[in-house]
Scaffold this active site. Sequence first.
Site, short mmCIF file in Angstrom:
data_model
loop_
_atom_site.label_atom_id
_atom_site.label_comp_id
_atom_site.label_asym_id
_atom_site.label_seq_id
_atom_site.Cartn_x
_atom_site.Cartn_y
_atom_site.Cartn_z
CE LYS A 128 -1.42 9.89 -17.96
NZ LYS A 128 -1.16 11.17 -18.66
NE ARG A 140 -7.20 12.21 -16.19
CZ ARG A 140 -6.75 11.49 -17.20
NH1 ARG A 140 -6.82 10.19 -17.18
NH2 ARG A 140 -6.20 12.09 -18.24
NE ARG A 180 -1.72 11.94 -27.99
CZ ARG A 180 -1.84 11.97 -26.66
NH1 ARG A 180 -1.38 10.98 -25.94
NH2 ARG A 180 -2.43 12.97 -26.07
NE ARG A 210 -6.15 11.41 -27.09
CZ ARG A 210 -5.63 11.14 -25.90
NH1 ARG A 210 -4.79 10.13 -25.76
NH2 ARG A 210 -5.91 11.87 -24.84
NE ARG A 241 -6.25 15.89 -22.85
CZ ARG A 241 -5.39 15.38 -23.74
NH1 ARG A 241 -5.25 15.94 -24.93
NH2 ARG A 241 -4.69 14.33 -23.44
#
Length: 214
Positions: free
Chosen positions: A13, A88, A128, A161, A172
């Site tokens: 996203k 969300r 990431r 992160r 998540r």
Amino acid sequence: MYLVLLGPPGAGKGTQADLLSRDHDIPHISTGDMLRSAVSDKTELGEEAREHMERGDLVPDEVVIGVTRQRLAADDAAGGFVLDGFPRTVEQAESLGDIMEQDMGRSLDMVINLDVPETELIRRMTGRRICPTCGRNYHLVFNAPRSLGECDECGSDLIQREDDKESVVRQRLEVYQQNSKPLIDYYEDVGLLINVDGRGSVEQVHEKIEDILG
Ligand code: AP5
């Protein structure tokens, strides 16, 4: 253009929102980025959000809705935006509709839902790396920086992160599974939802979205 990007954690996203922002000259508004910046600045909002984010849970609706309402009131959002990470929940979606109608006199043009299989999501999230200074997003394999561990833009050391560690990633994904169906149904019912296959390279997914936007 008033757009929302939906999709599970790691679906791309933020990456696609950056490209849409660049190509259509509209702001990329990410609730995740706003919350992370509040956590790092240790603001009252950050203190409220931190524990939820570290666990991989959602920050309470009323907190996120307040932050988004404030952000959408800024001048740069008046002519359009691409929202990433909000809404969300159905409650957030309803509030977004109200904010746009009451405060902006507008409605959304499209909600794009990026669909990516879970094994690929885990690969994308665990690989990431982000720049803590300018926020640029990398992947160790799919979108590597020119010099290992260093941001191409500003030279800062890249970091992982906190919520990209594998145990938090699983939570998540679980939280996403619980909330996604009602939200997707909501936008399908109002005729705004477009599903996009989020597999393939960043450029391929971007092309698919641009084709849909016409
Ligand atoms: P947030 O920051 O919004 O995280 P997320 O939704 O979990 O999404 P991600 O940022 O992990 O992934 P993405 O889909 O943006 O993928 P990206 O482009 O980075 O939220 C974080 C937390 O904040 C939440 O858990 C919650 O606690 C809180 N929060 C935020 N909004 C909230 C809300 N509305 N309500 C309540 N709580 C909220 O890509 C991922 C990786 O893959 C990158 O490394 C990228 O380089 C790579 N990549 C991207 N596209 C491709 C591709 N096509 N091929 C290969 N690699 C790719």
